[in-house]
Design a protein around this motif. Sequence first.
Motif, PDB file in Angstrom:
ATOM      1  N   GLY A 187      39.851  51.009  45.720  1.00 46.77           N
ATOM      2  CA  GLY A 187      39.889  49.988  44.690  1.00 46.77           C
ATOM      3  C   GLY A 187      40.785  50.398  43.533  1.00 46.77           C
ATOM      4  N   ARG A 188      40.643  49.688  42.421  1.00 47.04           N
ATOM      5  CA  ARG A 188      41.446  49.980  41.235  1.00 47.04           C
ATOM      6  C   ARG A 188      40.668  49.591  39.988  1.00 47.04           C
ATOM      7  NH1 ARG A 188      43.062  45.246  39.174  1.00 47.04           N
ATOM      8  NH2 ARG A 188      43.353  43.484  40.562  1.00 47.04           N
ATOM      9  N   ASP A 189      41.158  50.050  38.843  1.00 50.89           N
ATOM     10  CA  ASP A 189      40.555  49.687  37.569  1.00 50.89           C
ATOM     11  C   ASP A 189      40.693  48.183  37.344  1.00 50.89           C
ATOM     12  OD1 ASP A 189      39.889  52.302  36.960  1.00 50.89           O
ATOM     13  OD2 ASP A 189      41.628  52.639  35.680  1.00 50.89           O
TER      14      ASP A 189
ATOM     15  N   CYS B 140      39.059  45.637  38.368  1.00 52.88           N
ATOM     16  CA  CYS B 140      38.920  44.793  39.563  1.00 52.88           C
ATOM     17  C   CYS B 140      37.447  44.421  39.699  1.00 52.88           C
ATOM     18  CB  CYS B 140      39.408  45.550  40.798  1.00 52.88           C
ATOM     19  SG  CYS B 140      39.032  44.714  42.365  1.00 52.88           S
ATOM     20  N   SER B 141      37.127  43.174  39.403  1.00 54.94           N
ATOM     21  CA  SER B 141      35.721  42.755  39.459  1.00 54.94           C
ATOM     22  C   SER B 141      35.171  42.821  40.883  1.00 54.94           C
ATOM     23  CB  SER B 141      35.543  41.356  38.886  1.00 54.94           C
ATOM     24  OG  SER B 141      36.228  40.404  39.665  1.00 54.94           O
ATOM     25  N   TRP B 142      36.004  42.551  41.886  1.00 57.62           N
ATOM     26  CA  TRP B 142      35.555  42.624  43.284  1.00 57.62           C
ATOM     27  C   TRP B 142      35.225  44.066  43.660  1.00 57.62           C
ATOM     28  CZ3 TRP B 142      34.051  38.253  45.071  1.00 57.62           C
ATOM     29  CH2 TRP B 142      34.696  37.070  44.695  1.00 57.62           C
ATOM     30  N   CYS B 143      36.031  45.005  43.161  1.00 60.06           N
ATOM     31  CA  CYS B 143      35.765  46.437  43.419  1.00 60.06           C
ATOM     32  C   CYS B 143      34.436  46.831  42.778  1.00 60.06           C
ATOM     33  CB  CYS B 143      36.899  47.297  42.867  1.00 60.06           C
ATOM     34  SG  CYS B 143      38.517  46.944  43.592  1.00 60.06           S
ATOM     35  N   ASP B 144      34.235  46.403  41.540  1.00 60.46           N
ATOM     36  CA  ASP B 144      32.986  46.697  40.831  1.00 60.46           C
ATOM     37  C   ASP B 144      31.792  46.090  41.553  1.00 60.46           C
ATOM     38  OD1 ASP B 144      34.429  48.076  38.894  1.00 60.46           O
ATOM     39  OD2 ASP B 144      34.494  46.354  37.529  1.00 60.46           O
TER      40      ASP B 144
ATOM     41  N   ASN C 182      39.954  55.506  43.642  1.00 64.96           N
ATOM     42  CA  ASN C 182      40.506  54.639  42.605  1.00 64.96           C
ATOM     43  C   ASN C 182      42.028  54.781  42.586  1.00 64.96           C
ATOM     44  OD1 ASN C 182      41.259  53.307  40.264  1.00 64.96           O
ATOM     45  ND2 ASN C 182      39.582  54.121  39.052  1.00 64.96           N
TER      46      ASN C 182
ATOM     47  N   SER D 286      44.076  53.522  40.631  1.00 67.50           N
ATOM     48  CA  SER D 286      44.588  53.610  39.267  1.00 67.50           C
ATOM     49  C   SER D 286      44.714  55.049  38.776  1.00 67.50           C
ATOM     50  CB  SER D 286      43.687  52.833  38.307  1.00 67.50           C
ATOM     51  OG  SER D 286      43.597  51.487  38.708  1.00 67.50           O
TER      52      SER D 286
ATOM     53  N   THR E  50      44.831  43.058  49.455  1.00 57.87           N
ATOM     54  CA  THR E  50      44.073  43.097  48.214  1.00 57.87           C
ATOM     55  C   THR E  50      43.021  44.206  48.275  1.00 57.87           C
ATOM     56  OG1 THR E  50      42.429  41.521  49.012  1.00 57.87           O
ATOM     57  CG2 THR E  50      44.343  40.619  47.855  1.00 57.87           C
TER      58      THR E  50
ATOM     59  N   PRO F 198      38.996  45.150  46.888  1.00 62.32           N
ATOM     60  CA  PRO F 198      38.717  46.431  47.507  1.00 62.32           C
ATOM     61  C   PRO F 198      38.945  46.403  49.022  1.00 62.32           C
ATOM     62  CG  PRO F 198      36.657  45.276  47.173  1.00 62.32           C
ATOM     63  CD  PRO F 198      37.750  44.421  46.561  1.00 62.32           C
TER      64      PRO F 198
END
Length: 76
Positions: A6-8, A10-14, A31, A33, A55, A57
């Motif tokens: 994922g990345r910073d 990112c609501s889907w990652c969270d 991560n 990022s 895309t 995550p």
Amino acid sequence: MYYIIGRDACSWCDQAKDLLDKNHTPYVYKNLSTLSKTKREQCKEFIKNELSMTTVPVVINVVGGFIELKEETEND
């Protein structure tokens, strides 16, 4: 166990991490990022070319070794 890329910001990652945390499911989070530009680009190319995803995550179910794979496929 799951492996999440994922990345910073990112609501889907969270949400993916929150869901696994809620269920006490083990996972490893990578991560993008926090990676150097070169490593980040390599990871993005892998995601795009090898996993056919564009895309985050990216959620991967880690089975383990051969024995775990055999057990999982026999249970299907």
